[in-house]
Write an enzyme that holds these catalytic residues in place. Structure first.
Site, PDB file in Angstrom:
ATOM      1  N   SER A  40     -35.155  54.743  -5.623  1.00  0.00           N
ATOM      2  CA  SER A  40     -36.500  54.203  -5.836  1.00  0.00           C
ATOM      3  C   SER A  40     -36.650  52.776  -5.318  1.00  0.00           C
ATOM      4  O   SER A  40     -37.764  52.262  -5.204  1.00  0.00           O
ATOM      5  CB  SER A  40     -36.870  54.235  -7.325  1.00  0.00           C
ATOM      6  OG  SER A  40     -36.160  53.248  -8.043  1.00  0.00           O
ATOM      7  N   LYS A  81     -36.234  47.605 -10.902  1.00  0.00           N
ATOM      8  CA  LYS A  81     -37.574  47.623 -10.322  1.00  0.00           C
ATOM      9  C   LYS A  81     -38.055  46.198 -10.033  1.00  0.00           C
ATOM     10  O   LYS A  81     -37.541  45.216 -10.577  1.00  0.00           O
ATOM     11  CB  LYS A  81     -38.576  48.278 -11.284  1.00  0.00           C
ATOM     12  CG  LYS A  81     -38.320  49.750 -11.584  1.00  0.00           C
ATOM     13  CD  LYS A  81     -38.643  50.645 -10.411  1.00  0.00           C
ATOM     14  CE  LYS A  81     -38.480  52.125 -10.753  1.00  0.00           C
ATOM     15  NZ  LYS A  81     -37.062  52.509 -10.941  1.00  0.00           N
TER      16      LYS A  81
END
Length: 210
Positions: free
Chosen positions: A128, A168
């Protein structure tokens, strides 16, 4: 090189940190005072053994010429796995048995051994964050933080919530934290700031570790 006794190892570590910090060699008196010895002779004894073992060297009669012959590596622990995709458990309760040497990374050049305690590493699982050049299997280096509010929008963090963690980009939005992936195939995560713990801020990575 031979394994050192705790007192000799403590002196060697202290010397390396002192020289890294001040770019100078301390006197016998400074060494004795810092390590709690009443006599300079104890320092001379340990230094003689360190020289015989090949850890240090100096010109006769001049302790100020002392050099560390083989600087010890700067290692930090790999504490577990962090998700770059779904969520995975991290920071296992089992004993840490894996470390990564970060002494050659530009961010750590010149940092003292004590400063290494601010850092830890995690293995990445998932893709991701591929848009930020963080791939599955990389080992990411993170710096602990006690002031999450000081984190700037867009910085990459290890965020922990519901006993799990993810890697993230972080963005602030009022009382919300937005965790943005660097891969459009993954959803944005929005959480109340009070429900998220920032375990660390990304500072670099090591690739190709087995």
């Amino acid at each position: 090189m031979l394994e050192l006794s705790p007192p000799k190892q403590k002196l060697l570590d202290w010397l390396e940190d002192y020289i890294d910090r001040y770019h100078a060699v301390p006197s016998y008196g400074e060494m004795a005072a810092a390590l709690g010895y009443k006599s300079k002779d104890t320092i001379r004894f340990h230094l003689t053994d360190l020289r015989a073992a090949g850890y240090v060297a100096w010109k006769e009669g001049s302790v100020k010429s002392l050099v560390i012959c083989k600087p010890r590596s700067r290692t930090i622990p790999i504490l577990g796995v962090i998700a770059a995709g779904g969520l995975v458990e991290t920071f296992p309760d089992s004993e840490i048995d894996e470390f990564v040497d970060i002494s050659t990374l530009p961010h750590f050049v010149g940092k003292r051994r004590t400063q290494m305690q601010e850092y830890f590493a995690l293995r990445v699982k998932g893709d991701s964050m591929i848009g930020a050049a963080i791939a599955d299997g990389d080992v990411v280096i993170l710096r602990k933080t006690s002031e999450p509010k000081s984190i700037q929008n867009g910085e990459i963090v290890a965020a922990r919530f519901e006993t799990q963690t993810t890697l993230k980009h972080l963005f602030w939005s009022g009382d919300q934290i937005i965790l943005q992936p660097a891969n459009p195939s993954y959803p944005v995560i929005e959480k109340r700031a009070e429900d998220v713990a920032i375990e660390g801020i990304f500072v670099g990575l090591v690739r190709g570790l087995v």
